[in-house]
Design a protein around this motif. Structure first.
Motif, short mmCIF file in Angstrom:
data_model
loop_
_atom_site.label_atom_id
_atom_site.label_comp_id
_atom_site.label_asym_id
_atom_site.label_seq_id
_atom_site.Cartn_x
_atom_site.Cartn_y
_atom_site.Cartn_z
N SER A 1 0.83 -1.20 0.00
CA SER A 1 0.00 0.00 0.00
C SER A 1 0.87 1.25 0.00
CB SER A 1 -0.90 0.03 1.24
OG SER A 1 -1.75 -1.09 1.30
N TYR A 2 0.40 2.26 -0.73
CA TYR A 2 1.06 3.56 -0.74
C TYR A 2 0.03 4.64 -0.47
CZ TYR A 2 3.41 7.80 -2.26
OH TYR A 2 3.93 9.07 -2.30
N LEU A 3 0.40 5.61 0.38
CA LEU A 3 -0.49 6.72 0.72
C LEU A 3 0.33 8.00 0.82
CD1 LEU A 3 -3.09 8.08 1.86
CD2 LEU A 3 -2.37 7.27 4.12
N GLU A 4 -0.16 9.05 0.19
CA GLU A 4 0.42 10.38 0.36
C GLU A 4 -0.70 11.31 0.80
OE1 GLU A 4 2.44 12.75 1.38
OE2 GLU A 4 3.90 11.85 0.01
N GLY A 5 -0.40 12.13 1.80
CA GLY A 5 -1.39 13.05 2.33
C GLY A 5 -0.83 14.44 2.49
N LYS A 6 -1.58 15.47 2.08
CA LYS A 6 -1.18 16.87 2.20
C LYS A 6 -2.29 17.65 2.89
CE LYS A 6 2.70 16.65 -0.28
NZ LYS A 6 4.04 17.01 0.25
N LEU A 7 -1.88 18.61 3.72
CA LEU A 7 -2.81 19.51 4.40
C LEU A 7 -2.59 20.92 3.87
CD1 LEU A 7 -2.39 18.25 8.09
CD2 LEU A 7 -4.07 17.49 6.40
N PHE A 8 -3.69 21.64 3.66
CA PHE A 8 -3.64 23.01 3.14
C PHE A 8 -4.43 23.93 4.06
CE2 PHE A 8 -3.42 20.00 -0.31
CZ PHE A 8 -2.39 20.47 -1.13
N ASP A 9 -3.84 25.06 4.41
CA ASP A 9 -4.54 26.08 5.20
C ASP A 9 -4.75 27.29 4.30
OD1 ASP A 9 -5.44 28.01 6.92
OD2 ASP A 9 -4.07 27.49 8.54
N HIS A 10 -5.95 27.40 3.74
CA HIS A 10 -6.22 28.45 2.76
C HIS A 10 -6.32 29.83 3.39
CE1 HIS A 10 -6.78 25.24 -0.07
NE2 HIS A 10 -7.75 24.71 0.63
N GLN A 11 -6.71 29.90 4.65
CA GLN A 11 -6.89 31.21 5.28
C GLN A 11 -5.56 31.91 5.54
OE1 GLN A 11 -9.40 31.16 8.69
NE2 GLN A 11 -11.25 30.75 7.51
N SER A 12 -4.57 31.16 5.96
CA SER A 12 -3.28 31.77 6.27
C SER A 12 -2.32 31.74 5.08
CB SER A 12 -2.64 31.06 7.46
OG SER A 12 -2.36 29.70 7.13
N ASN A 13 -2.80 31.16 3.96
CA ASN A 13 -1.98 31.08 2.74
C ASN A 13 -0.68 30.32 2.95
OD1 ASN A 13 -3.80 32.57 1.09
ND2 ASN A 13 -3.06 34.46 2.05
N ARG A 14 -0.71 29.40 3.93
CA ARG A 14 0.48 28.57 4.13
C ARG A 14 0.60 27.58 2.99
NH1 ARG A 14 -0.72 27.30 10.09
NH2 ARG A 14 -1.37 25.32 9.21
N THR A 15 1.84 27.22 2.66
CA THR A 15 2.03 26.17 1.68
C THR A 15 1.58 24.85 2.29
OG1 THR A 15 4.30 25.85 2.45
CG2 THR A 15 3.95 27.36 0.59
N SER A 16 1.40 23.84 1.45
CA SER A 16 0.94 22.55 1.95
C SER A 16 1.98 21.93 2.87
CB SER A 16 0.67 21.61 0.77
OG SER A 16 1.87 21.32 0.09
N VAL A 17 1.50 21.13 3.81
CA VAL A 17 2.38 20.40 4.72
C VAL A 17 2.01 18.93 4.64
CG1 VAL A 17 2.64 22.36 6.27
CG2 VAL A 17 0.85 20.69 6.71
N GLU A 18 2.97 18.07 4.91
CA GLU A 18 2.72 16.63 4.88
C GLU A 18 1.77 16.24 6.01
OE1 GLU A 18 6.88 14.88 3.04
OE2 GLU A 18 6.66 15.06 5.21
N GLN A 19 0.90 15.29 5.71
CA GLN A 19 -0.01 14.80 6.74
C GLN A 19 0.78 14.02 7.78
OE1 GLN A 19 -3.45 12.72 5.27
NE2 GLN A 19 -3.84 11.73 7.22
N PRO A 20 0.54 14.30 9.07
CA PRO A 20 1.27 13.57 10.11
C PRO A 20 0.59 12.25 10.46
CG PRO A 20 -0.11 15.24 11.11
CD PRO A 20 -0.32 15.35 9.61
N ALA A 21 1.21 11.52 11.38
CA ALA A 21 0.64 10.29 11.96
C ALA A 21 0.27 9.28 10.87
CB ALA A 21 -0.57 10.62 12.82
N MET A 22 1.20 9.03 9.97
CA MET A 22 0.95 8.08 8.90
C MET A 22 2.27 7.50 8.41
SD MET A 22 0.24 10.48 5.56
CE MET A 22 0.91 9.25 4.44
N ALA A 23 2.17 6.38 7.70
CA ALA A 23 3.33 5.76 7.07
C ALA A 23 3.00 5.57 5.59
CB ALA A 23 3.64 4.41 7.71
#
Length: 768
Positions: free
Chosen positions: A642-664
């Motif tokens: 299995s392969y999984l990639e996860g990204k989080l985006f905060d549109h209000q603060s205009n932050r760039t995407s960050v990797e999703q934590p707590a995962m392998a």
């Protein structure tokens, strides 16, 4: 990041039982079951139930085994290859052969799941499916009736869910809101029970193990007068758990418990309450089940309870590890169903009542409450009426529709209280550590009771214009009195372009209704510098009544190729986008509901849940399964990556995407089940790659998470069938790996959550 809550489960105190005592009790119980089974075998000429169940698994062809009929994807019976969803089935024979103790173990062997024990004080373990995190993001059913919390509080995935009753467990991946409404964002799990065949039957199982594990279950099936069937079943489990103070001596040093002085990150704390110097972190679960049926009518009642240590994921410097520090949750579900069929028409009328309650003795003792006992309380209930209609318009077109009406009541989880809530009269309580000489009554806690309704309707059509093509389209509308209306469609197409090839293309949406606990949970504390004349606080988590639902969109492609009647290869790829993520944020500048004041007192920082940002997950898995023979040895092999990639985006603060934590991102699973004559065995290996933590690796690399090493977890089971009894042994973490998971929701001084070492269990199962 959310400030850790001091909630964890446990209930009635049980005296600690040594491993030797458990094994002695098991030995005598096993002898009793054996002699009873042998006596019954002498006088009973009926087929050998336990032996037949073991034999059945590997006497079926692989095609038959992996294509048992399913009902969960469309609420109608069909083969998995025709279902417009990725659905995996675990049969009762596989549950027994592999020695699964609970639902967490079943799911941990399936692709795209990640189960982590000891990661959350309130509910012990956490589950994610395709990067959608938490067991409150998928729905657990039994025979189509919800047995997870009616108001969606997360529950431990332990022996509280009765998999020993299962005929099969159906796991549907991806959004299920088009049929099942709120909370089915990650998927749906349906435990289908074995139906009585009309003959009187008794099945029993007893298991004992190292580190104080004991488990017993019994099922009675009876046929009463007038073709009425009755099932009575129950299970009890107690797990003293491994002593981490002897395994991870540095992180779980008991000096604080012995001296009574806890060297926390807030400084030394000396609690007033008594502390047992020994390490204690037991788990207790039980369930009771009753079913009455006649023809198309059935009534069922299930009560299940779990009690877990509320110190999990904190070190012994930051929490008290005693058996009376626990979080306990009970749930009772009552249902009545009537099925009527005439010609091409079928009607299913159902009524469900579900009642959830936190044990009032549930409490936390950790640094957030000055190491004093802080009690918790919560309740929830649901009354649901549903009418489902199914009409076979023709052999090519089936239509399913339904209407639901639900009434909810909830008392969201309270803040830490000075004493347990009374079960009599109005619910009230005093905030922990608010009693002073100038205010001996303390500060009365604020509760946030809720009552709300949901009206829903769904319609689904399955059309097969050609033998090789099947198309399913459906939509569901819900109107919730808390947050308004939602519409969730789904479309699925199944193609069989060549006889042994199946291609599925799926699209669906879902929504996650914020539970009362998510929207209205409160926790924090006040302190006084003038002996109770005035109060102030550094922190409070407070409700946001305007919190909205999260929504998701998912696209999936699945290709299955039968290389032969005994070998199957499946490739699955998916992409899911979740909007309106719920994140805890500063009240100031976001909701502006409190302006740094609560109950009339100043609070330095008030945190509230808030809809902000989005999440994107994509990945897939490759699975190869097959059966083969070596002489008389019959083998079933299953392997997946299995392969999984996860990204989080905060549109209000205009932050760039960050990797999703707590995962392998990478996981590999391989297993081998075997049988020869009366012997059977199973060997399973889960290898997990680098794990992402909540910490960031380097400030110069935005969005990059720090990592923990991966791990390899091997589980082995074996059994021997003699007459009506099967004797079995199981080794968990057989390689005795000492490893950590990156999932830890109360992390303070622990980098991840430490997992159990090797454990051995033996048992006997008999049917007569």
């Amino acid at each position: 990041m959310r400030t850790p809550d001091n909630s964890t489960p446990k209930y009635v105190c049980v005296d600690k039982v040594s491993a030797s005592d458990i094994l002695k009790r098991f030995f005598f119980a096993a002898l009793f079951c054996f002699f009873v089974a042998e006596a019954k075998a002498q006088e009973n000429t009926q087929p050998d139930t336990a032996k037949l169940n073991v034999d059945k698994l590997l006497k079926l062809s692989f095609e038959d085994l992996m294509n048992v009929s399913v009902v969960t994807p469309t609420k109608s019976v069909q083969k998995p290859g025709r279902a417009p969803a990725t659905v995996l089935v675990v049969t009762s024979e596989q549950i027994r052969l592999r020695g699964y103790r609970n639902l967490a173990e079943v799911l941990n062997d399936l692709p795209d799941f990640m189960i982590t024990d000891k990661s959350m004080p309130q509910y012990y373990n956490t589950a994610s499916i395709r990067g959608v995190f938490g067991q409150d993001h998928f729905v657990i059913l039994m025979d189509g009736v919800r047995i997870s919390s009616p108001t969606n509080e997360p529950l431990p995935l332990l022996e509280n869910f009765p998999i020993y009753l299962a005929k099969q467990i159906e796991v549907v991946y991806g959004p299920g809101s088009a049929l099942y409404g709120a909370d089915a964002m990650g998927g749906v799990i349906n435990i289908l029970t074995r139906q009585p065949d009309g003959s009187e039957q008794i099945m029993a199982s007893v298991t004992g193990g190292t580190q104080g594990y004991a488990n017993a279950s019994t099922v009675f099936n009876y046929k009463l007068k007038n073709d009425v069937t009755l099932t009575l079943a129950g299970q009890y489990s107690y797990d003293a758990q491994p002593d981490f103070s002897k395994i991870y001596k540095k992180e779980y040093d008991l000096a604080s418990h012995k001296t009574g002085i806890f060297n926390t990150q807030y400084g030394p704390i000396t609690p007033q309450g008594a502390i047992n110097p020994e390490y204690e972190a037991p788990i207790k679960t039980y369930n009771a089940y009753t079913a009455l049926g006649k023809g198309g009518f059935s009534m069922k009642l299930l009560h299940h309870y779990s009690e877990v240590p509320s110190s999990s994921s904190l070190s012994t410097n930051h929490a008290v590890y005693n058996k009376d520090v626990f979080y306990g949750q009970g749930l009772t579900t009552v249902s009545a169903n009537q099925t009527i069929g005439a010609g091409n028409f079928r009607s299913l009328s159902s009524f469900v009542g579900s009642f959830y309650k936190v044990n009032p003795l549930s409490n936390f003792r950790n640094l957030y409450g000055g190491m004093e006992r802080g009690y918790k309380y919560s309740t929830g209930s649901m009354l649901k009426m549903e009418e489902q209609l199914h009409y076979a318009w023709s052999k090519d077109l089936n239509i399913t529709g339904g209407l639901t009406y639900e009434i909810f009541q909830s008392l969201p989880k309270s803040p830490e209280l000075q004493s347990p809530v009374s079960n009599h009269g109005a619910v009230s309580g005093i905030l922990l550590n608010s009693v002073y000489e100038n205010n001996p009554s303390g500060i009365e806690a604020k509760f946030f009771p809720l009552a709300y309704t949901n009206v829903g309707g769904y319609l689904q059509a399955e059309y097969s214009p050609l033998t090789e093509v099947s198309v399913t389209a459906g939509v569901r509308y819900d109107n919730n009195s808390r947050f308004g209306s939602t519409i969730n469609p789904r479309v699925g197409a199944v193609f069989n372009p060549w006889g042994n090839t199946t291609i599925k293309m799926l699209y669906g949406t879902a929504y996650w209704a914020p539970s009362p606990s998510t929207s209205f949970e409160s926790y924090g504390s006040f302190y006084s510098t003038d002996n109770g004349t005035t109060y102030q606080s550094a922190f409070w988590q407070l409700p946001n009544p305007d919190l909205g639902p999260m929504t998701s969109r998912s696209l999936e492609l699945s290709i299955t190729q039968n290389l032969s009647k005994k070998v199957m290869v499946t490739f699955v790829a998916y992409r899911t986008v979740i909007d309106d993520l719920i994140e805890d944020v500063n009240d100031n500048g976001n909701t502006n509901l409190y302006n740094n004041y609560f109950l009339g007192y100043h609070v330095d920082y008030i945190q509230v849940p808030f809809n902000r940002g989005s999440q994107e997950n994509y990945g897939g898995h490759l699975k190869i399964q097959g059966t083969f023979n070596i002489g008389r040895l019959e083998l079933l092999s299953y392997n997946s990556v299995s392969y999984l990639e996860g990204k989080l985006f905060d549109h209000q603060s205009n932050r760039t995407s960050v990797e999703q934590p707590a995962m392998a991102p990478w996981q590999f699973r391989t297993g081998l089940d075997g049988k020869i004559n009366a012997y059977h065995f199973s060997v399973r290996l889960l290898a997990v790659g680098k794990q992402r933590t909540y910490e960031f690796a380097d400030a110069a690399i935005p969005g990059k998470r720090a990592t923990l090493d991966g791990y390899a977890l091997m589980n082995v089971s074996a059994g021997y069938t003699l007459g009506n009894a099967t004797f079995f042994v199981k080794a968990e973490n057989a390689l005795n790996q000492k490893f950590k998971s990156a999932v830890n929701f109360a992390a303070m001084d622990l980098d991840g959550s430490y997992q159990n070492p090797a454990r051995v269990m033996v048992g006997v199962r008999a049917g007569f």
